[in-house]
Scaffold this active site. Structure first.
Site, PDB file in Angstrom:
ATOM      1  CG  ASN A  76     -12.495  -0.571   3.330  1.00  0.00           C
ATOM      2  OD1 ASN A  76     -13.029  -0.893   4.385  1.00  0.00           O
ATOM      3  ND2 ASN A  76     -11.269  -0.074   3.275  1.00  0.00           N
ATOM      4  CG  HIS A 128      -8.649  -3.161  -2.688  1.00  0.00           C
ATOM      5  ND1 HIS A 128      -9.580  -2.427  -3.413  1.00  0.00           N
ATOM      6  CD2 HIS A 128      -8.462  -2.474  -1.535  1.00  0.00           C
ATOM      7  CE1 HIS A 128      -9.919  -1.352  -2.726  1.00  0.00           C
ATOM      8  NE2 HIS A 128      -9.266  -1.359  -1.580  1.00  0.00           N
ATOM      9  CG  ASP A 172      -2.060   0.980   1.094  1.00  0.00           C
ATOM     10  OD1 ASP A 172      -3.219   0.541   0.992  1.00  0.00           O
ATOM     11  OD2 ASP A 172      -1.798   2.213   1.082  1.00  0.00           O
ATOM     12  CB  ILE A 173       0.804   4.281  -2.141  1.00  0.00           C
ATOM     13  CG1 ILE A 173       1.884   5.182  -2.682  1.00  0.00           C
ATOM     14  CG2 ILE A 173      -0.472   5.047  -1.820  1.00  0.00           C
ATOM     15  CD1 ILE A 173       1.564   5.764  -4.051  1.00  0.00           C
ATOM     16  CG  HIS A 208      -6.777  -2.921   2.859  1.00  0.00           C
ATOM     17  ND1 HIS A 208      -6.050  -1.752   2.762  1.00  0.00           N
ATOM     18  CD2 HIS A 208      -7.961  -2.682   2.233  1.00  0.00           C
ATOM     19  CE1 HIS A 208      -6.763  -0.840   2.113  1.00  0.00           C
ATOM     20  NE2 HIS A 208      -7.922  -1.371   1.777  1.00  0.00           N
ATOM     21  CD  GLU A 258      -8.684   6.004  -0.068  1.00  0.00           C
ATOM     22  OE1 GLU A 258      -7.702   5.917  -0.825  1.00  0.00           O
ATOM     23  OE2 GLU A 258      -8.603   6.239   1.144  1.00  0.00           O
ATOM     24  CB  VAL A 259      -8.978   1.781  -5.385  1.00  0.00           C
ATOM     25  CG1 VAL A 259      -8.622   1.273  -6.781  1.00  0.00           C
ATOM     26  CG2 VAL A 259      -7.980   2.829  -4.917  1.00  0.00           C
TER      27      VAL A 259
HETATM   28  P1  AMP Z   1      -9.795   1.359  -0.001  1.00  0.00           P
HETATM   29  O1  AMP Z   1     -10.214   2.536   0.826  1.00  0.00           O
HETATM   30  O2  AMP Z   1     -10.087   0.051   0.671  1.00  0.00           O
HETATM   31  O3  AMP Z   1     -10.331   1.449  -1.419  1.00  0.00           O
HETATM   32  O4  AMP Z   1      -8.203   1.417  -0.068  1.00  0.00           O
HETATM   33  C1  AMP Z   1      -7.478   1.832  -1.173  1.00  0.00           C
HETATM   34  C2  AMP Z   1      -6.018   1.760  -0.782  1.00  0.00           C
HETATM   35  O5  AMP Z   1      -5.241   1.906  -1.951  1.00  0.00           O
HETATM   36  C3  AMP Z   1      -5.576   2.836   0.199  1.00  0.00           C
HETATM   37  O6  AMP Z   1      -5.058   2.219   1.384  1.00  0.00           O
HETATM   38  C4  AMP Z   1      -4.485   3.595  -0.581  1.00  0.00           C
HETATM   39  O7  AMP Z   1      -3.402   4.000   0.250  1.00  0.00           O
HETATM   40  C5  AMP Z   1      -4.049   2.573  -1.608  1.00  0.00           C
HETATM   41  N1  AMP Z   1      -3.493   3.111  -2.841  1.00  0.00           N
HETATM   42  C6  AMP Z   1      -4.006   4.100  -3.617  1.00  0.00           C
HETATM   43  N2  AMP Z   1      -3.220   4.292  -4.690  1.00  0.00           N
HETATM   44  C7  AMP Z   1      -2.205   3.389  -4.599  1.00  0.00           C
HETATM   45  C8  AMP Z   1      -1.072   3.087  -5.405  1.00  0.00           C
HETATM   46  N3  AMP Z   1      -0.814   3.764  -6.538  1.00  0.00           N
HETATM   47  N4  AMP Z   1      -0.224   2.108  -4.994  1.00  0.00           N
HETATM   48  C9  AMP Z   1      -0.466   1.441  -3.857  1.00  0.00           C
HETATM   49  N5  AMP Z   1      -1.525   1.670  -3.058  1.00  0.00           N
HETATM   50  C10 AMP Z   1      -2.378   2.636  -3.420  1.00  0.00           C
END
Ligand code: AMP
Length: 119
Positions: free
Chosen positions: A91, A104, A33-34, A106, A99-100
């Site tokens: 999530n 996925h 994770d970034i 974690h 967010e994405v």
């Molecule tokens: P979620 O809120 O479960 O969708 O989490 C999305 C996760 O993706 C967050 O913990 C971010 O820090 C992570 N994230 C977003 N962009 C990147 C990226 N380019 N590389 C790695 N992790 C990322």
């Protein structure tokens, strides 16, 4: 939720954005994770276009579902957290602050994580 192929994890899968890869096989890619929330914070994503857990479980075929679960287990072993403990989080949607919009999981670990907190 329909799948948006412009999301950042789709771009990582296509090699358009770099990520720190931890593990990869035919079903899954795992990368750090970034913005890590624990010493071990790895994201595991399926290679297919699924937006959430329920989308994945209802749309993927059985080989993908089993392969993805096994990939998570391999990442747990690669990162060493099976010895000390870990938390898996996925999530989905607005209430969970996803967010994405690519499904996925974690993997969090590497130190005591405290209780699961929900506001
Ligand atoms: P979620 O809120 O479960 O969708 O989490 C999305 C996760 O993706 C967050 O913990 C971010 O820090 C992570 N994230 C977003 N962009 C990147 C990226 N380019 N590389 C790695 N992790 C990322």
């Amino acid at each position: 939720m329909s799948y948006d192929s412009n999301n950042i994890f789709a771009k990582i899968l296509r090699g358009e954005i770099q990520a720190k890869k931890v593990y990869e096989d035919e079903f899954a890619l795992a990368f750090n994770d970034i913005s890590p929330k624990a010493p071990v914070h790895v994201l595991v994503i399926p290679k297919g276009p699924y937006s959430t857990y329920d989308d994945f479980v209802n749309s993927a075929d059985e080989a993908e579902i089993v392969g993805f679960q096994r990939a998570i287990s391999k990442v747990l072993n690669v990162t060493g957290v099976t010895q000390t403990g870990y938390r898996l989080i996925s999530n989905a949607g607005m209430d969970a602050h996803q967010e994405v919009p690519h499904y996925h999981v974690h993997i969090l670990g590497g130190h005591p994580l405290g209780p699961l907190v929900c506001k």
